[in-house]
Design a protein around this motif. Structure first.
Motif, PDB file in Angstrom:
ATOM      1  N   LEU A  82     -16.860  61.874  10.995  1.00 56.34           N
ATOM      2  CA  LEU A  82     -17.566  63.296   9.001  1.00 56.34           C
ATOM      3  C   LEU A  82     -18.781  62.664   9.127  1.00 56.34           C
ATOM      4  O   LEU A  82     -18.301  61.129   8.511  1.00 56.34           O
ATOM      5  N   VAL A  83     -19.967  63.853   9.104  1.00 56.86           N
ATOM      6  CA  VAL A  83     -20.097  63.172   8.114  1.00 56.86           C
ATOM      7  C   VAL A  83     -20.641  63.097   6.555  1.00 56.86           C
ATOM      8  O   VAL A  83     -20.276  64.150   5.990  1.00 56.86           O
ATOM      9  N   ILE A 108     -12.753  59.086   1.408  1.00 58.78           N
ATOM     10  CA  ILE A 108     -12.077  57.456   1.914  1.00 58.78           C
ATOM     11  C   ILE A 108     -10.212  58.020   2.211  1.00 58.78           C
ATOM     12  O   ILE A 108      -9.534  57.903   3.086  1.00 58.78           O
ATOM     13  N   GLU A 109      -9.895  58.849   0.744  1.00 61.73           N
ATOM     14  CA  GLU A 109      -7.913  59.069   0.912  1.00 61.73           C
ATOM     15  C   GLU A 109      -8.303  60.472   1.430  1.00 61.73           C
ATOM     16  O   GLU A 109      -7.012  60.048   2.763  1.00 61.73           O
ATOM     17  N   LYS A 110      -9.027  61.057   1.636  1.00 60.50           N
ATOM     18  CA  LYS A 110      -8.895  62.177   1.771  1.00 60.50           C
ATOM     19  C   LYS A 110      -8.483  62.417   3.798  1.00 60.50           C
ATOM     20  O   LYS A 110      -7.860  63.365   4.869  1.00 60.50           O
ATOM     21  N   ALA A 111      -9.526  61.503   3.918  1.00 60.09           N
ATOM     22  CA  ALA A 111     -10.216  61.581   5.757  1.00 60.09           C
ATOM     23  C   ALA A 111      -9.515  60.575   6.665  1.00 60.09           C
ATOM     24  O   ALA A 111      -9.389  60.710   7.645  1.00 60.09           O
ATOM     25  N   ARG A 112      -8.306  59.779   5.710  1.00 62.36           N
ATOM     26  CA  ARG A 112      -7.826  58.856   6.537  1.00 62.36           C
ATOM     27  C   ARG A 112      -6.655  59.392   7.085  1.00 62.36           C
ATOM     28  O   ARG A 112      -5.924  60.543   6.779  1.00 62.36           O
ATOM     29  N   GLY A 113      -6.637  58.936   8.283  1.00 61.50           N
ATOM     30  CA  GLY A 113      -5.026  60.006   8.960  1.00 61.50           C
ATOM     31  C   GLY A 113      -6.318  61.207  10.225  1.00 61.50           C
ATOM     32  O   GLY A 113      -5.760  61.916  11.016  1.00 61.50           O
ATOM     33  N   LYS A 114      -7.433  61.406   9.828  1.00 61.84           N
ATOM     34  CA  LYS A 114      -7.911  62.724  10.140  1.00 61.84           C
ATOM     35  C   LYS A 114      -9.323  62.711  10.498  1.00 61.84           C
ATOM     36  O   LYS A 114      -9.532  62.914  11.888  1.00 61.84           O
ATOM     37  N   TYR A 115     -10.262  61.204  10.818  1.00 66.53           N
ATOM     38  CA  TYR A 115     -11.144  61.049  11.232  1.00 66.53           C
ATOM     39  C   TYR A 115     -11.597  59.547  10.922  1.00 66.53           C
ATOM     40  O   TYR A 115     -10.041  58.775  10.244  1.00 66.53           O
ATOM     41  N   GLU A 116     -11.555  59.079  12.703  1.00 64.87           N
ATOM     42  CA  GLU A 116     -11.641  57.964  12.251  1.00 64.87           C
ATOM     43  C   GLU A 116     -12.641  57.154  11.569  1.00 64.87           C
ATOM     44  O   GLU A 116     -13.219  55.746  11.630  1.00 64.87           O
ATOM     45  N   TYR A 149     -21.420  53.079   8.946  1.00 60.91           N
ATOM     46  CA  TYR A 149     -20.261  53.224   8.940  1.00 60.91           C
ATOM     47  C   TYR A 149     -18.924  53.076   8.746  1.00 60.91           C
ATOM     48  O   TYR A 149     -19.483  51.949   7.571  1.00 60.91           O
ATOM     49  N   TYR A 150     -17.871  54.328   8.488  1.00 61.78           N
ATOM     50  CA  TYR A 150     -16.743  53.556   7.310  1.00 61.78           C
ATOM     51  C   TYR A 150     -15.746  53.611   8.550  1.00 61.78           C
ATOM     52  O   TYR A 150     -15.804  54.654   9.475  1.00 61.78           O
ATOM     53  N   SER A 151     -14.938  52.468   8.443  1.00 62.58           N
ATOM     54  CA  SER A 151     -14.012  52.605  10.247  1.00 62.58           C
ATOM     55  C   SER A 151     -12.666  52.438   9.090  1.00 62.58           C
ATOM     56  O   SER A 151     -12.457  51.642   8.663  1.00 62.58           O
ATOM     57  N   PHE A 152     -11.910  53.292   9.691  1.00 58.38           N
ATOM     58  CA  PHE A 152     -10.022  53.597   9.376  1.00 58.38           C
ATOM     59  C   PHE A 152      -9.416  52.820  10.718  1.00 58.38           C
ATOM     60  O   PHE A 152      -8.235  52.374  10.161  1.00 58.38           O
ATOM     61  N   SER A 153     -10.007  52.547  11.416  1.00 62.61           N
ATOM     62  CA  SER A 153      -9.227  52.537  12.952  1.00 62.61           C
ATOM     63  C   SER A 153      -9.626  50.497  13.213  1.00 62.61           C
ATOM     64  O   SER A 153      -9.005  49.620  13.990  1.00 62.61           O
TER      65      SER A 153
END
Length: 259
Positions: A82-83, A108-116, A149-153
């Motif tokens: 997600l850009v 960050i809360e919304k994108a977690r689980g949808k984007y890496e 970048y921010y990495s959820f994984s």
């Protein structure tokens, strides 16, 4: 003092647009707004979200604009990215209130689980806190000095941001561009159309005989990418300055014409 963070939907698209409005609204800027409005609605209807608006005392004061990287035909088009295209809080009375931080935290809360990954190009405006420093404080890591970048994984992201704001890349002068002017703008920001229009007017004053093409980079991705992602070419030479630097810009254009 009341602060509210709202996701952008079709009911508050105009609020997002209004955050960036300059003091003087020209016809060229209005055209840029039309382009952005149509793009926002397309993104909402296709992907479901485009970011957030921050309200201060019930008035729109800040925006955070996002889109899936796969939506940008000029980009790497990664499915899991997600850009974060732009974050902007221009009003003095609304600054240092935590609005920008709150918008990113909501994202960050919304994108977690949808984007890496979230990815951004932290271009500097000369105003406020350095964007790069701002994003680092919120957990973003560097790919380069301005690409973060921010990495959820917790996986590392090595490929940089590849959107319009990245700026020009290496470009080999091509015979097909000699004697022509190419001006590229993109739909996420009305100012890119405004700058392209102003540039066109200045070139017409200097060299009215040159063929000038103004193109939406998202609608003509091959034209944009094949020219090194440079927003402007004159006689096959990339132009680096902006028309707001009027004399510097004119000098650079004149040098390119004579090359």
């Amino acid at each position: 003092m009341k602060i509210e963070i709202r996701e952008v939907d079709e009911t508050n698209v105009e609020d997002m647009i209004s955050v960036c409005n300059p003091p003087t609204i020209t016809e060229a800027y209005k055209k840029g707004v039309e382009i952005k409005r149509a793009w926002l609605l397309e993104m909402l209807r296709t992907y479901g979200d485009v970011g957030f608006v921050g309200y201060f005392n019930r008035k729109p004061a800040a925006q955070l604009l996002t889109y899936p990287e796969k939506a940008d035909p000029t980009s790497l088009k990664r499915e899991n990215v997600l850009v974060v295209n732009c974050i902007y809080n221009p009003f003095l009375e609304a600054q240092r209130k935590g609005i920008a931080r709150s918008m990113v935290e909501k994202l960050i809360e919304k994108a977690r689980g949808k984007y890496e990954f979230l990815v951004t190009h932290a271009f500097e405006t000369g105003e406020f806190l350095s964007q790069a420093e701002f994003f680092k404080r919120l957990g973003f890591r560097e790919i380069s000095k301005e690409d973060l970048y921010y990495s959820f994984s917790r996986r590392e992201l090595k490929e940089p941001y590849s959107g319009f704001w990245k700026g020009g890349e290496e470009y080999k002068r091509n015979e097909r561009d000699i004697g022509k002017v190419f001006l590229f703008y993109e739909p996420t920001c009305p100012f890119t159309y405004l700058w392209a229009h102003r540039s066109k007017e200045i070139v017409k004053e200097i060299a009215p005989e040159l063929e000038i093409r103004m193109l939406n980079g998202w609608e003509h991705p091959e034209e944009f990418v094949s020219r090194g992602r440079n927003w402007m070419l004159v006689n096959g030479i990339p132009i680096k300055s902006l028309p707001i630097e009027r004399e510097k810009f004119r000098e650079e254009v004149m040098r390119a014409i004579k090359t």
